[in-house]
Design a protein around this motif. Structure first.
Motif, PDB file in Angstrom:
ATOM      1  N   TYR A 221      -6.500   5.371  -3.333  1.00  0.00           N
ATOM      2  CA  TYR A 221      -5.317   4.619  -2.901  1.00  0.00           C
ATOM      3  C   TYR A 221      -4.504   4.219  -4.112  1.00  0.00           C
ATOM      4  N   CYS A 222      -3.255   3.829  -3.857  1.00  0.00           N
ATOM      5  CA  CYS A 222      -2.419   3.224  -4.888  1.00  0.00           C
ATOM      6  C   CYS A 222      -1.696   2.054  -4.243  1.00  0.00           C
TER       7      CYS A 222
ATOM      8  N   THR B 153      12.352  -7.110 -11.383  1.00  0.00           N
ATOM      9  CA  THR B 153      12.560  -5.709 -11.743  1.00  0.00           C
ATOM     10  C   THR B 153      11.299  -5.095 -12.345  1.00  0.00           C
ATOM     11  N   THR B 154      10.184  -5.827 -12.306  1.00  0.00           N
ATOM     12  CA  THR B 154       8.939  -5.360 -12.911  1.00  0.00           C
ATOM     13  C   THR B 154       7.954  -4.927 -11.837  1.00  0.00           C
ATOM     14  N   ALA B 155       7.494  -3.685 -11.959  1.00  0.00           N
ATOM     15  CA  ALA B 155       6.481  -3.167 -11.032  1.00  0.00           C
ATOM     16  C   ALA B 155       5.170  -2.985 -11.788  1.00  0.00           C
ATOM     17  N   ARG B 156       4.066  -3.264 -11.085  1.00  0.00           N
ATOM     18  CA  ARG B 156       2.721  -2.986 -11.597  1.00  0.00           C
ATOM     19  C   ARG B 156       1.968  -2.315 -10.465  1.00  0.00           C
ATOM     20  N   HIS B 157       1.068  -1.418 -10.821  1.00  0.00           N
ATOM     21  CA  HIS B 157       0.315  -0.725  -9.786  1.00  0.00           C
ATOM     22  C   HIS B 157      -1.151  -0.619 -10.166  1.00  0.00           C
ATOM     23  N   LEU B 158      -1.953  -0.297  -9.174  1.00  0.00           N
ATOM     24  CA  LEU B 158      -3.379  -0.079  -9.376  1.00  0.00           C
ATOM     25  C   LEU B 158      -3.767   1.132  -8.536  1.00  0.00           C
ATOM     26  N   THR B 159      -4.364   2.115  -9.180  1.00  0.00           N
ATOM     27  CA  THR B 159      -4.880   3.289  -8.483  1.00  0.00           C
ATOM     28  C   THR B 159      -6.382   3.113  -8.373  1.00  0.00           C
ATOM     29  N   GLY B 160      -6.893   3.234  -7.174  1.00  0.00           N
ATOM     30  CA  GLY B 160      -8.312   2.967  -6.984  1.00  0.00           C
ATOM     31  C   GLY B 160      -8.991   4.041  -6.174  1.00  0.00           C
ATOM     32  N   PRO B 161     -10.278   3.886  -6.042  1.00  0.00           N
ATOM     33  CA  PRO B 161     -11.037   2.718  -6.493  1.00  0.00           C
ATOM     34  C   PRO B 161     -11.314   2.773  -7.997  1.00  0.00           C
ATOM     35  N   GLY B 162     -11.586   1.625  -8.550  1.00  0.00           N
ATOM     36  CA  GLY B 162     -12.012   1.528  -9.937  1.00  0.00           C
ATOM     37  C   GLY B 162     -10.932   1.440 -10.972  1.00  0.00           C
ATOM     38  N   GLY B 163      -9.674   1.417 -10.566  1.00  0.00           N
ATOM     39  CA  GLY B 163      -8.596   1.361 -11.534  1.00  0.00           C
ATOM     40  C   GLY B 163      -8.337  -0.036 -12.055  1.00  0.00           C
ATOM     41  N   THR B 164      -7.431  -0.129 -12.993  1.00  0.00           N
ATOM     42  CA  THR B 164      -6.986  -1.409 -13.523  1.00  0.00           C
ATOM     43  C   THR B 164      -5.466  -1.484 -13.367  1.00  0.00           C
ATOM     44  N   PRO B 165      -4.916  -2.695 -13.251  1.00  0.00           N
ATOM     45  CA  PRO B 165      -3.467  -2.826 -13.115  1.00  0.00           C
ATOM     46  C   PRO B 165      -2.737  -2.233 -14.325  1.00  0.00           C
TER      47      PRO B 165
ATOM     48  N   LEU C 126       0.865  -1.168   0.000  1.00  0.00           N
ATOM     49  CA  LEU C 126       0.000   0.000   0.000  1.00  0.00           C
ATOM     50  C   LEU C 126       0.906   1.223   0.000  1.00  0.00           C
ATOM     51  N   VAL C 127       1.003   1.896  -1.148  1.00  0.00           N
ATOM     52  CA  VAL C 127       1.929   3.015  -1.292  1.00  0.00           C
ATOM     53  C   VAL C 127       1.326   4.301  -0.740  1.00  0.00           C
ATOM     54  N   ARG C 128       0.058   4.541  -1.043  1.00  0.00           N
ATOM     55  CA  ARG C 128      -0.624   5.712  -0.484  1.00  0.00           C
ATOM     56  C   ARG C 128      -2.106   5.403  -0.369  1.00  0.00           C
ATOM     57  N   ALA C 129      -2.739   6.023   0.622  1.00  0.00           N
ATOM     58  CA  ALA C 129      -4.166   5.822   0.827  1.00  0.00           C
ATOM     59  C   ALA C 129      -4.720   6.953   1.679  1.00  0.00           C
ATOM     60  N   ASP C 130      -5.942   7.381   1.351  1.00  0.00           N
ATOM     61  CA  ASP C 130      -6.640   8.376   2.149  1.00  0.00           C
ATOM     62  C   ASP C 130      -8.134   8.057   2.099  1.00  0.00           C
ATOM     63  N   ALA C 131      -8.973   9.017   2.401  1.00  0.00           N
ATOM     64  CA  ALA C 131     -10.410   8.766   2.466  1.00  0.00           C
ATOM     65  C   ALA C 131     -11.046   8.507   1.105  1.00  0.00           C
ATOM     66  N   VAL C 132     -10.411   8.939   0.021  1.00  0.00           N
ATOM     67  CA  VAL C 132     -11.061   8.827  -1.283  1.00  0.00           C
ATOM     68  C   VAL C 132     -10.320   7.988  -2.315  1.00  0.00           C
TER      69      VAL C 132
ATOM     70  N   ALA D  36       1.387  -0.937 -15.811  1.00  0.00           N
ATOM     71  CA  ALA D  36       2.836  -1.086 -15.651  1.00  0.00           C
ATOM     72  C   ALA D  36       3.399   0.084 -14.866  1.00  0.00           C
ATOM     73  N   GLY D  37       4.469  -0.184 -14.131  1.00  0.00           N
ATOM     74  CA  GLY D  37       5.156   0.854 -13.389  1.00  0.00           C
ATOM     75  C   GLY D  37       4.727   0.944 -11.945  1.00  0.00           C
ATOM     76  N   ALA D  38       5.479   1.727 -11.193  1.00  0.00           N
ATOM     77  CA  ALA D  38       5.198   1.926  -9.773  1.00  0.00           C
ATOM     78  C   ALA D  38       4.154   3.013  -9.591  1.00  0.00           C
ATOM     79  N   CYS D  39       3.620   3.106  -8.380  1.00  0.00           N
ATOM     80  CA  CYS D  39       2.640   4.153  -8.035  1.00  0.00           C
ATOM     81  C   CYS D  39       3.235   5.528  -8.247  1.00  0.00           C
TER      82      CYS D  39
END
Length: 76
Positions: free
Chosen positions: A51-52, A59-71, A43-49, A73-76
Motif C-alpha cells: 500500500y501507499c 503544500t508539503t506531502a509525505r508518504h509511506l509505502t508499506g508494509p515496513g516503510g518509513t515516512p 490511501l492512495v493505492r492498496a492491494d493484497a501485498v 517526502a513527496g506524494a505516493c
C-alpha cells in the motif's frame, strides 16, 4: 526547524495509526484494499501485498509505502 520537527512527529504518529488500521484490514480480509483510514491520511493505492498512504499539509506531502516503510517526502 522546530516547526518542521513537530510536523514530522505528528505525521509519524498519524502514519502509525494508519498502519495499524491497514494491518487489521489485511488480517481480516487478506488485502490492504479499502482499509478505512481517516483524514488527514489518504490511501492512495492498496492491494493484497502493499500500500501507499500519504498526508498533505499545506503544500508539503509525505508518504509511506508499506508494509515496513518509513515516512518519506513527496506524494505516493
Amino acid at each position: 526547524e522546530g516547526v518542521s520537527a513537530v510536523l514530522n512527529t505528528v505525521t509519524s504518529a498519524e502514519f502509525t495509526g494508519a498502519r495499524a488500521t491497514l494491518d487489521a484490514q489485511r488480517n481480516a480480509t487478506g488485502s490492504y484494499a479499502d482499509a478505512p483510514v481517516t483524514a488527514p491520511i489518504t490511501l492512495v493505492r492498496a492491494d493484497a501485498v502493499s500500500y501507499c498512504i500519504q498526508i498533505v499539509q499545506g503544500t508539503t506531502a509525505r508518504h509511506l509505502t508499506g508494509p515496513g516503510g518509513t515516512p518519506l517526502a513527496g506524494a505516493c
